[in-house]
Structure formats: structure tokens, C-alpha cells
Design an enzyme around this catalytic site. Sequence first.
Site, PDB file in Angstrom:
ATOM      1  N   ASP A 180       1.063  -1.141  -0.126  1.00  0.00           N
ATOM      2  CA  ASP A 180       0.229  -0.689  -0.012  1.00  0.00           C
ATOM      3  C   ASP A 180       0.871   1.444   0.343  1.00  0.00           C
ATOM      4  O   ASP A 180      -0.048   2.326   0.217  1.00  0.00           O
ATOM      5  CB  ASP A 180      -1.211   0.217   1.669  1.00  0.00           C
ATOM      6  CG  ASP A 180      -1.855  -1.104   1.150  1.00  0.00           C
ATOM      7  OD1 ASP A 180      -2.090  -1.836   0.445  1.00  0.00           O
ATOM      8  OD2 ASP A 180      -2.511  -1.543   2.525  1.00  0.00           O
ATOM      9  N   GLU A 181       2.273   1.174  -0.306  1.00  0.00           N
ATOM     10  CA  GLU A 181       2.689   2.321  -0.467  1.00  0.00           C
ATOM     11  C   GLU A 181       3.177   2.574  -1.564  1.00  0.00           C
ATOM     12  O   GLU A 181       4.334   3.383  -2.124  1.00  0.00           O
ATOM     13  CB  GLU A 181       4.044   2.396   0.596  1.00  0.00           C
ATOM     14  CG  GLU A 181       2.840   2.147   1.987  1.00  0.00           C
ATOM     15  CD  GLU A 181       4.747   1.866   3.320  1.00  0.00           C
ATOM     16  OE1 GLU A 181       5.884   2.184   2.961  1.00  0.00           O
ATOM     17  OE2 GLU A 181       4.217   2.590   4.116  1.00  0.00           O
TER      18      GLU A 181
END
Lengths: 277, 277, 277, 277
Positions: free
Chosen positions: A221-222
Site C-alpha cells: 500500500d505504499e
Amino acid sequence: MKIIVLVQCKDDVGLVAKISGLISSLGANIVSMREYVDTTQGRFFARLELSAFSDLSVVETGLRNVLPRDASVQVKTALPKRVVLLVTKEHHCLSDLLIRHHFQTAGMKIECVIGNHESLKELCSRFDVPFFHISHEEKSKDVFEKELLEKLSHFTFDFIVLAKFMRILSPAFVARFPMKIINIHHSFLPAFVGANPYRQAFDRGVKLIGATAHWVTDSLDEGPILTQQSIPVDHTFGVSEMVRSGKEIEVSVLAKALRLICEDRTFVYGNKTVVFE
Amino acid sequence: MKIIVLVQCKDDVGLVAKISGLISSLGANIVSMREYVDTTQGRFFARLELSAFSDLSVVETGLRNVLPRDASVQVKTALPKRVVLLVTKEHHCLSDLLIRHHFQTAGMKIECVIGNHESLKELCSRFDVPFFHISHEEKSKDVFEKELLEKLSHFTFDFIVLAKFMRILSPAFVARFPMKIINIHHSFLPAFVGANPYRQAFDRGVKLIGATAHWVTDSLDEGPILTQQSIPVDHTFGVSEMVRSGKEIEVSVLAKALRLICEDRTFVYGNKTVVFE
Amino acid sequence: MKIIVLVQCKDDVGLVAKISGLISSLGANIVSMREYVDTTQGRFFARLELSAFSDLSVVETGLRNVLPRDASVQVKTALPKRVVLLVTKEHHCLSDLLIRHHFQTAGMKIECVIGNHESLKELCSRFDVPFFHISHEEKSKDVFEKELLEKLSHFTFDFIVLAKFMRILSPAFVARFPMKIINIHHSFLPAFVGANPYRQAFDRGVKLIGATAHWVTDSLDEGPILTQQSIPVDHTFGVSEMVRSGKEIEVSVLAKALRLICEDRTFVYGNKTVVFE
Amino acid sequence: MKIIVLVQCKDDVGLVAKISGLISSLGANIVSMREYVDTTQGRFFARLELSAFSDLSVVETGLRNVLPRDASVQVKTALPKRVVLLVTKEHHCLSDLLIRHHFQTAGMKIECVIGNHESLKELCSRFDVPFFHISHEEKSKDVFEKELLEKLSHFTFDFIVLAKFMRILSPAFVARFPMKIINIHHSFLPAFVGANPYRQAFDRGVKLIGATAHWVTDSLDEGPILTQQSIPVDHTFGVSEMVRSGKEIEVSVLAKALRLICEDRTFVYGNKTVVFE
């Protein structure tokens, strides 16, 4: 047939003049031009649409001659992108993409859908899109991903889209497809990374929920964010109401991100995107 | 003069009937009624507006008689709330609140403004609002907060508003004013807790920025959220453009949160708020 | 199975007490209750959800006994509504509704689709939904509508949805289905009534476009509004970009309006709606 | 000191190359460049920011030499614009602009405020901004406007801002200040032209209200739109709640329009604007 030109390089004086001068000298017509300089990084980005021009390689060679040696230059015809979708059980993003694929409104052709559950097979068959079931159950992530890779090896594709695919891919898997995997995360990142973001949002008592489409990198999720959207919620929203409302913007955020990508409107630099909407 | 009734208690069968029956039996007129049951917590919340009624204590006693023993019951006339503002150097939220105070459009009377810098004194004087400068420099947080408390002791107030006050208050200070301190944080919490949220947002490459008004508890930026708002940004936004855009919604979010509080439209339960807009 | 109770009547003192008292006395449990008084019109509206209760008629009779004689009272189980869709050539709203119908996420069952062109037949067949082609060509509106009515007479339905149906229905036709026909208009009414609203919006140079779902009355585009949404546009939007962007909110506005109707969350009074979201 | 270059002309092949080539050849540095071609009208628009350059006339002459004969070319330093505000009784827009003027955050200097009522004089005096009262009462529009013109003749200004000025200016007055008068209208035009738009909105039962900033031409509320915004309302909003909510976006829309104008980010062509945000 439109021609798309994408340029990314170190910023320098007169880049716009050089690019537009070259195009002009070739007798090609610039239908639209967008450029951006990231002054903090000294980085130049440009996207041009040219009307039909017979020889793409002449444009590309010409641009390479006038631009810095290390410039990234792409010249291509605007064709639908080929995508493979990975899904689990939730149908909402898949449904929307199947419709856009079916009516050819997304600049995208779905080559196949792979599900770690079988639930969405029936839906794909209604649109004559191949569906393959590769279960993750009773096998290691390594084995599961090998099976995925084997299946993927039968297809030619530009992007993999995680359309509510609820398994975390290993860094090794992701590394094989750099900036080729798009994910939809059901929160406005960086809030609520990881599992059950609506539950986390409910527990925190937020008054907004959101969705984020991003490139997948090896940090969960980065990766670089493509687009985000949020909607208001209030105290009457339980987790299930957040899920229902959130699905509407997940659909919309993923569809928008895919359109931007399929129309070649996005660049990545560092961990960020430049998006010429 | 409007009468406001606020009830919070364990949920039970027939609470609405009991409350509205009692009000009805007293001959009072319910102008508006909002109620909400948090079914996951078994908690009942209600807000009523009654038209003028001479004896508030009759209403309160009546309600206590028909409601569960541990019910929280408040009956009050709708009067402007008295607030103290704490500020640092940024003027945008303060300016907006001074205007609303001046024209009496916020249900709020500013008793005084306390700044840890002197910059905003001049602005306050233009609206005849007392400003006190209590510097935090060259002293411990403990000494600084003692001076704050001493100054506050000269005023009667319902709420303390941190209107871009850039010092972190100690848990001991906060504990003296439970659910009486409101803060505006310049991000959509829980994203970007702590210092420099716009710098954090820029570094992360988000496509949305936001602002959050919340009650201050002893955990930094983790108190119950009153209201939140977000706006789109894109790759052309540097930190300073995010700051400029963000200020517009900080002003709007804080003004809205204060209006909701001053109109007695909010409840707190656990770490969440119930807000009857 | 949830029970839905809808009440609309002249406002009076103690209505909430009477309704909640009656429900309470029957031993039924109020899961949620919303009420609203239009003080300018002296009109009372309430919607209640009760948990399962065997005898609906007991609730209805009880309510009629305690409410004003002319009160409108409906007590019903929360069942999917049956709808007939009228379409022309554009697929986007139909596609979305077929998906929601297929996965039963809209509280709605599509009985059939009738198109004045044949284009969308293929799509309906993919979801096993009957499609009927009734051309409007080379016949009078009167004849066309007679054929429509004949076809409709074979179906039982709660609502007719004009899902981008590009023919104007006659007042006589509309009069047969009072507050039973829902339309999606591609502008934020009352701006851009009538044909080609995106062209009108483009010509006017607006910076917002919108969509409106409304009940159809005999005045074109002037029926009670259910829900509206708008999105920003800028000078780079030609008519076709407005159409593309607008379609996204047309889908979302119509889906939302249908959900509100199918969940019995809307009332009509005069030319306005009360919507308990 | 930044240099702003604005170009508007008939579209032609190679304009971007010519402009950027010329700037480059003068050794000036393009900090940012935006251009747009209205292909339906064959019209070219460009805005450039150059870093400091001593001789503006060299840039202007150079551009005129390479551009079509009838091109509109402006080269100027980025200085605050001087504005005169016309007001009536409502303070919200004026307050916001006075704050932005006072803290110099709007690229704008308020030369004076003229009110047809005296109500806002006190507020202006708090910010040391001259206020003049010119009553419209007991005189013809002609006489009133003559008095206005006489007062205006004492000031040098770039724009007149109607900051909730509730008198309609005559075409003759407007004709003296072509594309120099900005108005804020309290609806999303073209809905609810004319008087009492919130009352009109209430009567129509809309679910969105809005605000529009536009150039004033001799047709009431029909000049080129600069920016618009909308917010949701529901059945609980009476006219006064719409007014209160609407004021928040009126403030925000007018402030944004003024910033765009004062930063030289807008063009007018036909009855539309091109806005480079």
C-alpha cells in the site's frame, strides 16, 4: 489514429522549444501538449498528442537528437491496452471493468481474469472473458504465485490490475512487473494501510472514507498514488454501510486510474505520479 | 428563546415514546427531534429543540423520572457559548472566527485570545477582543502551561479552541478540560498525525489533502473526530500550494465544528462523536 | 424480515409520542426511526424500521387509530421492488442497473427492459433479462405509447425507470403512473431543461455539470427531485468530454435514487421530496 | 519579481515553438507555461511565468514579431491588483476580502469600498479601508450611477468587484468597464437567474445549491463564468438554512475567482473563460 509522445528527462532550458520545434519541423500537427517541471527535483515531463503521422520512428529519432542523452522518450499509436485482472470474491470493480471492456469505453482490453476463488467465473462468462481459478488454499504463497506466473505466461499484457484481489503479492512477484501492477485500496492512503480499512475507519470514528488507486511496489500500500477520492460518512454508518458506500468510490477510482493509464496520461518519478488529466 | 434537550443513555425499549410523551404531557412543543441508537454499543442519543417554556427544571426532572437512572440529561436555553482561543502565528482560522464573533453568526462569544507569539495581537485589537501574549520560549512546558492556566483562571468559558496553536499540550493540562478543548489538525486524520502534515502529504504524493476538527484527549491527534473535509491536489502542488489550499478547508472545518458544538449538536461516546447536523 | 412503516399527515402535537407509544405497546421493536416536520407546510413525515413482527395489519390498524383521520399510513415488509426499464441506445445506466439487479444489491428486480431501439437487446440477454423492442419510428406518439402500454400490461411492477430513454412521454401516459416513473436528466435541474443539456452547458461555459434523478410529472423535467450531483469541468472540456464525465454521475445519481426509492426512503409532498437517507 | 506573459491569438502551427523559442533565445527562464487550443474556435491561449528579466518591452516586441499580427500580447510584472468593492448590507464576502487584503494573501489591494447602505462602514474602518456611502434611495438609477462614477473617478483600479452588491447596474454603466466587473451570484448559473435564488431553489426543491463568480456583461447574470461551486442540501433546509450554507460557498467562490484574476490566470473569449489554475 492518434500518436502519443511521452518524454521524461532532467530539466533544461528550452526543452519545450526543442520538442515543439522538432515536431513542427517534421510537419506534424500537435493536437495537445502538456508539460510539467518538478522544480524541486529538476525533472521535466511532457505528453503530446499528434494527429496521424506515418513514421513514428522519425519522430522518436528526431526527439532523441534534440533531447538530453538520458531522456526517456516513447512514441506510440493510441491503442487499447491489454490487461489481466486478478480478483477474489467481490464483484463490483470487476463488473464495472467488464462493462467498460465490453463497450470499449475504457481504452482497455481484458485478456483474462484470474480469481483465487471461483465466485466470479459466472460473471466473466456472461461477457465471454476467460476466467481462470487458481486457488491459494492449502499451498504456500510461493507455490500459489508460481501457478499465477505460469498462467500469466500464456498471455501478452500491458498491465495487471488487482480488482479487489485480497492476497498480498510477494516482493519477488511484484519485482517481475515493475510499474505494471495497479491496485485499488479501500481507504484514502496513507490512512488505514493493510487489512479491513473500513473496520479501522469505523473504529476510529472518521467522518470521511476513501479509496486509492496506486501502483504496486514491494511495500504494501505504499506505491505511487494514481488517484484518490473520498466521501462523507457519519455516526449512523456501521462497517457494512461504509463498505456499501465505499464500493461506489472504489469502482469510480479504479475506473479513472485505468483510463488515465490506458490513455498514457501518467508518469512515475520517485514514489510519485505526474498525471495529465 | 429556544430550549435544547440532550439525552444520552443505555438503549431501551420505548425511550422515544417516553421522552416525547413526557414533553407532550407538559404542554411543551417539540420544534425538532433527532435521535440515534448505536446498536453495536446499545447506546441511545437524542437532541430536541423545544419552543419557549418557562421552567427548565420541570422538563429536566420529568425526563429523569421517565429515563434510566444513569441517563445523562441536559436541558438548557440556546445561548452563545463562551470560548477562549489559543493561537500561534497563522491568522486564517482566527480571522474567520473573529468575523463570526463580531457579526454573531457562530453562536459563540470569544472571551479572549492567547498567543504564544505576539503576531496576532494587532488583528485582535481591530475587533476589540483581548489578546494575551504568553511566550513558550526559554521556559519548560510545565512553566508555560502554569502561565496559561493562570491566565485562563481569569475567564469563564465553555470551550478552549486551538485555532492553529502549534504547541503540544501536556496530558496533565488536557485532563483539566475533558471534552472542552477543540483542535483543528491540517490533515484528514488518521493520516499524517503530528508535525508538518502538508510536508508529509507532499512526500507521500497524495491526490487529496484534508483537515480534521477533533476533541483533544491526551493522545496527540487521536481524540474524537467532529468533522473532516478533503480537497483534491495534483502533482503541480508543492508544499506551499498545499498549505494555501489546505488553509481554506481548515477555516471551513473549524468553523463548522464550532457551530455544531455551539448549537449543542454533538455527543461523545467512547472515542467517537454523534453529530446531529 | 424488516418491516417498514411510512406515515405522512398534517402535523399535530404529540405525533411522535403517539406513533412510538403504539409501536412500543404492541411489543414491536423500533430498529430505526426518522421523522421530519415541514413547518412551513405543517406536514409530518415519519419512516420506521421494525424488527420482524407477525401481523402487519395490527400495526397499521393501531397507527390509524392514533393518527389523524387523513393520515397516509403504509406498513410493509422490505421486499425488492419490481421495475421496468425504458431505454434508447446509451448503455451506461442500464449496464449499472443490470449488474445491481444481477447481484441483488439494489433492492430491485428488473422485470423487463423496453427499448425504442434494438441496440441494448444483446446486453440484456447477457443477464437473462427480457428485452422488448418497440420502435417509435414511422408512427405517431399516440400509437407508440399504446404499444408501450400494451407491453407494460403484461407485467406487474412498482416503478418505471427511464434509464436514458430519449423520448418525451405524453401527459396522458404519465398520468397513468403518478409518482411511479423515475427519470435521470443529464443536468443539475433546473439548469438546462430539455434536449442536449451538455451542448447547452458547453455553450454557456459552465464550470460545473450535473445530473438529476426526479419523478416524472406532466411538465417536462419539472417533477419532484430525488437526488442531484455535480462535478467540475473546465475550458478543456468539449461537449464529448462533458458527455463522458457526465455519464459517470448519471449512473451514480440514478443508482442512488433507485436505492432510496426501493428502500422506501422517500416521500413526495407538493413538488418536493423528503428523503431519509 | 515574476514576469507574466499572456498571449491570445488565432491558432496556427508552431505557436508554442515560436513562443518558447523566442523566450529561450532571449536567455529568459520559463518557470511555468500553460497553453490551450480551443479547436472548435481555432483559438490559442498561453500563459507563461518567467523569472526576473530586466526589460519587459524586449520580450513583448520579440513576441509580437513571431506571433500573428492580431495577437493579443501582455507582458507584465506580477503586482497586486487594485480593486474597488461595491457592497450592500451582507458582510460575509466583504469580511473575507478585507482579511485577505489585510494579510496580503490575495494578490489584491482594496482601494475603497462603496456601499449603497451604510451598514458595512464600521467593518471597513476596522481595516482602515475607505468606505463611501452612496445611497440609491429616492433617486433614479441614472443619478445613482452618476454618483458612483464620480466617486470611482477618484480612484485608479484594475477591477470592480460586486461583493454582494444588490443593485442591478445599467448596460451603460457596465459598458464603461468591459471585463472589469466581477460579480458573485448565489446560485449555480444558469439556474436561478435574477432575484432571490435561494427562495427559487427552495421552491423548486433542489438537492444542490451553488454559487457562481462571473464577469458582468450587459445581460444580467449571463457574463462569462469564472468559477462555480455547489453543495448538497436536503428537505430540512428552509430558505434561511440555504442562505447560511450558501454564504460559505459564496465567500469561497468569490475569493477563488479574485485570486485567479489577480494572478492573471484567466482569459475571456466569446462568452467563456479559459482558466489556468
